[in-house]
Design an enzyme around this catalytic site. Structure first.
Site: not given
Ligand SMILES: Cc1ncc(COP(=O)(O)O)c(C=O)c1O
Length: 445
Positions: A153, A255, A282
């Site tokens: 994700y 990521d 986060k």
């Molecule tokens: C690995 C990863 N990338 C991107 C995101 C997206 O972040 P946000 O929820 O702040 O949009 C998340 C969210 O949990 C994530 O776990």
């Protein structure tokens, strides 16, 4: 009555006010929900306040929080320094139509600490971070195709909501997965701009990247896969991606929205492997809405408003806002290398205690994770990628998740968790004892 139904009955009895609020929410929010990751059946609990590791709900139940807003609150809830910084900033104004000095310090800390970051830009979510990182590599290379891992994700936007949790029978061969659009409404053309690699599979990843090398704008990977249960990449897998993308001149994106918990320089420092572009979210906002993306100056230069005709536009009313910046700077300054060492010690200890319990009770489950991150897996398969993750027994997952809620423990609705700097060893022992009681109720003794 099944173990799940018994847990749900107990849950409904203990949370009448949350149930009532949820019915009210359903009148105005579809399913009563604005955020799938905090939705669960029969209804979520509604929180009134949080302190340290404790969450209190509208029924007065107090639970130990092992979610920390999906890994965000690494210093726990309401750390006094973060609260003080936010109070002070409220007194100075919550957002301005011009930059504040705090954003510079914030950027300096990340550039100093994270090996790949020469230049950085701030946004308001991890979703925006990956959206812009993908735009960055497409602008930089003039190409479109992105390689991502099945079961990863990377945020909620069309370009990347592909093959996150695909039905296995619709996802093609495990060694050459098909791109699967995750839900209606996503531009179906997005699937044509993605190739899917199996996570942690060196041979398949190398073949897929080489086959598509001419078209690839980037390879994106999460060094510790959150969606499949905080599953760490094999170091050889990340090294292969690094070596191959270097050889083929393809930008590599990490990521690190979740994995930035692994050390002060992120998972890239933890593994000793440096990508070209990194996405954050986060932790770096200290609990406030946040995202950031950064990397090599020659890529990030495209965002310089004075860079000329190739300039990539990027506005955002709350980008780099002072509230998030002060919470972020304060949190990052609290995060010394010693804090990370202690987080990892607690993560290792908790995973080992869970492993011991599983062996003692002979439960068909496992535990995955790395550093301060962990997840329960309801399968006897070793979970190393999406296909092994997909063997989880969903009913057992829901039984344990609900059982833990009844025991005063909150995990994510996929039974993933993490420890914060304020969890004590006693909190970890209490977690394991609560899990023991839930498993015994489910018939394992
Ligand atoms: C690995 C990863 N990338 C991107 C995101 C997206 O972040 P946000 O929820 O702040 O949009 C998340 C969210 O949990 C994530 O776990």
């Amino acid at each position: 009555m099944s173990a799940l139904n018994a847990e749900i009955t107990t849950y409904e009895q203990a949370n009448p006010e949350s149930k009532r609020l949820h019915e009210r929410a359903e009148a105005v929010l579809p399913g009563g929900d604005s955020r799938n990751s905090i939705f669960w059946n029969p209804f979520p609990v509604y929180i009134t306040h949080a302190e340290g590791t404790a969450l209190t709900d509208v029924d007065g139940n107090v639970r130990t929080d092992f979610v920390n807003n999906m890994t965000t609150l690494i210093m726990g809830h309401r750390h006094p320094d973060v609260v003080a910084a936010l109070h002070e900033q409220v007194d100075h104004g919550v957002s301005y139509p011009a930059p504040s000095p705090h954003v510079i310090r914030w950027g300096e800390i990340l550039c100093e600490r994270v090996p790949s970051i020469e230049k950085i830009r701030f946004v308001n979510s991890g979703t925006e971070a990956t959206l812009n990182a993908i735009r960055a590599v497409r602008a930089y290379t003039g190409k479109t195709l992105i390689a991502k891992c099945e079961g990863a994700y990377h945020g909620n936007h069309d370009a990347i909501q592909i093959s996150v949790t695909p039905p296995v029978d619709a996802a093609g061969d495990a060694e050459s997965p098909d791109p699967v659009v995750m839900f209606p409404g996503i531009n179906p053309g997005a699937a044509e701009d993605i190739v899917i690699m199996p996570y942690n599979n060196l041979e398949a990843a190398e073949r897929i990247i080489r086959e598509n090398a001419e078209e690839l704008a980037a390879v994106i990977v999460e060094p510790i896969n959150g969606q499949c249960g905080m599953v760490p990449a094999r170091p050889e897998f990340l090294q292969l991606l690094r070596d191959l993308t270097k050889e083929l001149d393809i930008p590599l994106i990490f990521d690190e929205v979740i994995s930035f918990r692994a050390s002060s320089g992120g998972a890239q420092e933890w593994y000793g492997i440096t990508p070209d572009v990194t996405c954050f979210g986060k932790v770096i906002g200290g609990g406030m809405p946040v995202g950031a993306f950064g990397g090599k100056a020659e890529i990030m230069q495209l965002w310089d408003p004075n860079s000329g005709p190739d300039f990539v536009q990027h506005a955002g009313t709350f980008n780099g806002n002072p509230m998030t910046a002060v919470a972020g700077v304060t949190t990052l300054e609290l995060l010394t290398p010693e804090v990370y060492e202690e987080l990892e010690r607690k993560g290792d200890k908790l995973r080992q205690m869970i492993r011991d319990l599983i062996a003692e009770l002979e439960v068909p489950m496992g535990v995955t994770g790395a550093a301060s991150l962990f997840a329960l897996q309801f399968t006897t398969e070793a979970v190393t990628d999406y296909r092994s993750y997909a063997t989880n027994d969903k009913q057992m997952l829901q039984t344990v998740f609900t059982g833990l809620l009844n025991e005063g423990i909150l995990m994510s609705n996929r039974c993933a968790g993490n420890v914060s700097a304020v969890h004590t060893d006693e909190d970890l022992e209490n977690f394991v004892e609560a899990l023991r009681r839930v498993l015994v109720r489910a018939g394992y003794a």
